[in-house]
Motif scaffolding. Structure first.
Motif, PDB file in Angstrom:
ATOM      1  N   ARG A  62      -9.231 -32.498  37.317  1.00  0.00           N
ATOM      2  CA  ARG A  62      -9.902 -33.199  36.247  1.00  0.00           C
ATOM      3  C   ARG A  62     -11.099 -32.224  35.721  1.00  0.00           C
ATOM      4  NH1 ARG A  62     -13.634 -38.130  39.133  1.00  0.00           N
ATOM      5  NH2 ARG A  62     -14.834 -38.664  37.000  1.00  0.00           N
ATOM      6  N   THR A  63     -11.690 -31.474  36.570  1.00  0.00           N
ATOM      7  CA  THR A  63     -12.776 -30.440  36.006  1.00  0.00           C
ATOM      8  C   THR A  63     -12.139 -29.908  34.801  1.00  0.00           C
ATOM      9  OG1 THR A  63     -13.733 -30.546  38.299  1.00  0.00           O
ATOM     10  CG2 THR A  63     -14.437 -28.857  36.622  1.00  0.00           C
ATOM     11  N   ARG A  64     -11.028 -29.047  35.110  1.00  0.00           N
ATOM     12  CA  ARG A  64     -10.318 -28.219  34.185  1.00  0.00           C
ATOM     13  C   ARG A  64     -10.145 -28.974  32.799  1.00  0.00           C
ATOM     14  NH1 ARG A  64      -6.652 -26.442  37.174  1.00  0.00           N
ATOM     15  NH2 ARG A  64      -5.303 -28.016  36.601  1.00  0.00           N
ATOM     16  N   SER A  65      -9.888 -30.241  32.931  1.00  0.00           N
ATOM     17  CA  SER A  65      -9.498 -30.901  31.534  1.00  0.00           C
ATOM     18  C   SER A  65     -10.734 -31.233  30.973  1.00  0.00           C
ATOM     19  CB  SER A  65      -8.781 -32.310  32.084  1.00  0.00           C
ATOM     20  OG  SER A  65      -7.671 -32.191  32.624  1.00  0.00           O
ATOM     21  N   ARG A  66     -11.931 -31.541  31.692  1.00  0.00           N
ATOM     22  CA  ARG A  66     -13.060 -31.814  30.953  1.00  0.00           C
ATOM     23  C   ARG A  66     -13.606 -30.480  30.514  1.00  0.00           C
ATOM     24  NH1 ARG A  66     -16.769 -34.225  35.613  1.00  0.00           N
ATOM     25  NH2 ARG A  66     -18.386 -34.212  33.972  1.00  0.00           N
ATOM     26  N   VAL A  67     -13.431 -29.441  31.120  1.00  0.00           N
ATOM     27  CA  VAL A  67     -14.026 -28.108  30.506  1.00  0.00           C
ATOM     28  C   VAL A  67     -13.162 -27.675  29.143  1.00  0.00           C
ATOM     29  CG1 VAL A  67     -14.231 -25.779  31.057  1.00  0.00           C
ATOM     30  CG2 VAL A  67     -14.839 -27.251  32.727  1.00  0.00           C
ATOM     31  N   LEU A  68     -11.687 -27.821  29.278  1.00  0.00           N
ATOM     32  CA  LEU A  68     -10.964 -27.514  28.140  1.00  0.00           C
ATOM     33  C   LEU A  68     -11.206 -28.531  27.052  1.00  0.00           C
ATOM     34  CD1 LEU A  68      -7.588 -26.690  29.859  1.00  0.00           C
ATOM     35  CD2 LEU A  68      -9.417 -25.098  28.568  1.00  0.00           C
ATOM     36  N   GLY A  69     -11.698 -29.792  27.278  1.00  0.00           N
ATOM     37  CA  GLY A  69     -12.013 -30.854  26.328  1.00  0.00           C
ATOM     38  C   GLY A  69     -13.098 -30.536  25.632  1.00  0.00           C
ATOM     39  N   GLU A  70     -14.184 -30.010  26.246  1.00  0.00           N
ATOM     40  CA  GLU A  70     -15.175 -29.608  25.777  1.00  0.00           C
ATOM     41  C   GLU A  70     -15.342 -28.450  24.869  1.00  0.00           C
ATOM     42  OE1 GLU A  70     -19.571 -30.174  24.782  1.00  0.00           O
ATOM     43  OE2 GLU A  70     -18.209 -31.220  25.758  1.00  0.00           O
ATOM     44  N   TRP A  71     -14.381 -27.571  25.368  1.00  0.00           N
ATOM     45  CA  TRP A  71     -14.230 -26.075  24.707  1.00  0.00           C
ATOM     46  C   TRP A  71     -13.464 -26.548  23.209  1.00  0.00           C
ATOM     47  CZ3 TRP A  71     -13.700 -21.510  28.334  1.00  0.00           C
ATOM     48  CH2 TRP A  71     -13.928 -20.260  27.483  1.00  0.00           C
ATOM     49  N   ALA A  72     -12.391 -27.683  23.279  1.00  0.00           N
ATOM     50  CA  ALA A  72     -11.712 -27.918  22.231  1.00  0.00           C
ATOM     51  C   ALA A  72     -12.595 -28.483  21.203  1.00  0.00           C
ATOM     52  CB  ALA A  72     -10.699 -28.816  22.364  1.00  0.00           C
ATOM     53  N   LYS A  73     -13.665 -29.219  21.264  1.00  0.00           N
ATOM     54  CA  LYS A  73     -14.729 -29.710  20.294  1.00  0.00           C
ATOM     55  C   LYS A  73     -15.323 -28.628  19.510  1.00  0.00           C
ATOM     56  CE  LYS A  73     -15.958 -33.608  23.182  1.00  0.00           C
ATOM     57  NZ  LYS A  73     -17.211 -34.174  24.074  1.00  0.00           N
ATOM     58  N   GLY A  74     -15.664 -27.398  20.383  1.00  0.00           N
ATOM     59  CA  GLY A  74     -16.553 -26.482  19.589  1.00  0.00           C
ATOM     60  C   GLY A  74     -15.385 -25.110  18.969  1.00  0.00           C
ATOM     61  N   ASP A  75     -14.305 -24.947  19.609  1.00  0.00           N
ATOM     62  CA  ASP A  75     -13.589 -23.835  19.261  1.00  0.00           C
ATOM     63  C   ASP A  75     -11.971 -24.192  19.553  1.00  0.00           C
ATOM     64  OD1 ASP A  75     -12.217 -21.469  18.638  1.00  0.00           O
ATOM     65  OD2 ASP A  75     -13.749 -20.169  19.570  1.00  0.00           O
ATOM     66  N   PRO A  76     -11.364 -25.072  18.995  1.00  0.00           N
ATOM     67  CA  PRO A  76      -9.973 -25.539  19.259  1.00  0.00           C
ATOM     68  C   PRO A  76      -9.012 -24.445  19.384  1.00  0.00           C
ATOM     69  CG  PRO A  76     -10.660 -26.165  16.957  1.00  0.00           C
ATOM     70  CD  PRO A  76     -11.696 -25.570  17.630  1.00  0.00           C
ATOM     71  N   SER A  77      -9.014 -23.411  18.613  1.00  0.00           N
ATOM     72  CA  SER A  77      -8.204 -22.270  18.628  1.00  0.00           C
ATOM     73  C   SER A  77      -8.148 -21.438  20.073  1.00  0.00           C
ATOM     74  CB  SER A  77      -8.474 -21.354  17.554  1.00  0.00           C
ATOM     75  OG  SER A  77      -7.566 -20.216  17.372  1.00  0.00           O
ATOM     76  N   LEU A  78      -9.538 -21.271  20.291  1.00  0.00           N
ATOM     77  CA  LEU A  78      -9.712 -20.436  21.688  1.00  0.00           C
ATOM     78  C   LEU A  78      -9.181 -21.355  22.687  1.00  0.00           C
ATOM     79  CD1 LEU A  78     -10.522 -17.910  23.003  1.00  0.00           C
ATOM     80  CD2 LEU A  78     -12.614 -18.955  23.063  1.00  0.00           C
ATOM     81  N   ALA A  79      -9.452 -22.676  22.528  1.00  0.00           N
ATOM     82  CA  ALA A  79      -9.245 -23.724  23.903  1.00  0.00           C
ATOM     83  C   ALA A  79      -7.544 -23.648  23.791  1.00  0.00           C
ATOM     84  CB  ALA A  79      -9.679 -24.917  23.366  1.00  0.00           C
ATOM     85  N   THR A  80      -6.901 -23.791  22.773  1.00  0.00           N
ATOM     86  CA  THR A  80      -5.456 -23.892  22.439  1.00  0.00           C
ATOM     87  C   THR A  80      -4.985 -22.455  23.508  1.00  0.00           C
ATOM     88  OG1 THR A  80      -5.541 -24.980  20.653  1.00  0.00           O
ATOM     89  CG2 THR A  80      -3.442 -23.714  21.240  1.00  0.00           C
ATOM     90  N   GLN A  81      -5.327 -21.158  22.926  1.00  0.00           N
ATOM     91  CA  GLN A  81      -5.185 -20.018  23.674  1.00  0.00           C
ATOM     92  C   GLN A  81      -5.332 -19.882  25.004  1.00  0.00           C
ATOM     93  OE1 GLN A  81      -6.680 -16.363  21.868  1.00  0.00           O
ATOM     94  NE2 GLN A  81      -6.788 -17.213  19.910  1.00  0.00           N
ATOM     95  N   LEU A  82      -6.424 -20.557  25.617  1.00  0.00           N
ATOM     96  CA  LEU A  82      -6.602 -20.399  27.174  1.00  0.00           C
ATOM     97  C   LEU A  82      -5.580 -21.438  27.828  1.00  0.00           C
ATOM     98  CD1 LEU A  82     -10.361 -20.751  27.071  1.00  0.00           C
ATOM     99  CD2 LEU A  82      -8.854 -18.956  28.021  1.00  0.00           C
ATOM    100  N   LEU A  83      -5.151 -22.546  26.923  1.00  0.00           N
ATOM    101  CA  LEU A  83      -4.244 -23.505  27.501  1.00  0.00           C
ATOM    102  C   LEU A  83      -2.614 -23.037  27.626  1.00  0.00           C
ATOM    103  CD1 LEU A  83      -3.921 -26.492  28.694  1.00  0.00           C
ATOM    104  CD2 LEU A  83      -3.350 -27.149  26.081  1.00  0.00           C
ATOM    105  N   GLU A  84      -2.515 -22.186  26.750  1.00  0.00           N
ATOM    106  CA  GLU A  84      -1.175 -21.524  26.653  1.00  0.00           C
ATOM    107  C   GLU A  84      -1.079 -20.401  27.776  1.00  0.00           C
ATOM    108  OE1 GLU A  84       2.434 -20.527  25.484  1.00  0.00           O
ATOM    109  OE2 GLU A  84       1.441 -22.168  25.012  1.00  0.00           O
TER     110      GLU A  84
END
Length: 242
Positions: free
Chosen positions: A206-228
């Protein structure tokens, strides 16, 4: 002239009387007789040079006589027979063999001592290496424990923050060191990326999803790299068998 002659006569007579007195005193004290007088006369009849020459001649004559005597004894000695020569050669060979055997024993002892010394050095080296490995293992274990404790503390802080605050802190971890004015920015280091992925991976879903969701709002490219990175880490995680 007459006076001078009288003085010389008186001195001569005085010397004769003194000499006679000395001779008389020696005879009275049993220190002089006819034989000793003859010896003294013979002793004083030769000069020191003549006496030294006679002593040297006597010494040479004595040495010559000794050499002749030794030569006569050597000539009178019977020659060695073949058996005696063989026996003497055998004794010499035996002595040589004993010397060679002693040398071989000494070499063997030295080799044995050297082998013992080398074995002791090897034992000490192995013991030192073992101690170094133990020390390195203790240091590494302490470092891992400290890092794990720090990791857990930081993870607890990140999990307790709001998603935007957690993203801000994680992005700070990814920021490269400052460069000189006008220089191109440094790329994100793999080590920093790995650290951030480790924190995200350790968070609950849950916490990870919320952090990555917040990250995707400001820098979706970096959020995608982290998810990968999270996906590949899960794919290559070791499987524990029961």
């Amino acid at each position: 002239m007459k006076t001078l002659w009288n003085i010389l006569s008186i001195v001569a007579v005085a010397n004769m009387l003194a000499l006679a007195g000395v001779v008389g005193w020696l005879r009275m004290n049993d220190r002089l007789n006819a034989d000793r007088g003859r010896v003294i006369r013979e002793l004083l009849s030769k000069t020191l040079t003549e006496e030294a020459a006679e002593a040297e001649a006597a010494k040479l004559a004595e040495e010559k006589a000794r050499a002749e005597e030794e030569a006569q004894e050597k000539a009178a000695r019977a020659p060695l027979t073949a058996a005696q020569k063989l026996a003497a050669r055998g004794e010499s060979t035996e002595l040589d063999a004993q010397r060679a055997e002693r040398v071989r024993r000494e070499i063997t002892d030295l080799r044995s001592q050297l082998a013992r010394d080398l074995a002791e050095i090897e034992r000490q080296r192995a013991d030192l290496q073992r101690r170094e490995q133990e020390f390195t293992s203790l240091v590494e274990a302490g470092r891992r424990q400290l890092e794990d404790e720090q990791f857990q503390k930081t993870l607890g802080v990140l999990s307790a923050l709001k998603p935007a605050q957690a993203v801000s802190m994680l992005r700070t971890m990814l920021d490269p060191p400052p460069t000189a004015p006008g220089a191109p920015p440094e790329p994100v280091s793999p080590a920093a990326m790995g650290t951030v992925v480790s924190y995200l991976d350790a968070m609950d879903d849950r916490t990870r999803s919320r952090v990555l969701g917040e990250w995707a709002k400001g820098d979706p490219s970096l959020a995608t790299q982290l998810l990968e990175r999270l996906r590949t880490r899960a794919a290559f995680a070791p499987v524990q068998t029961p």
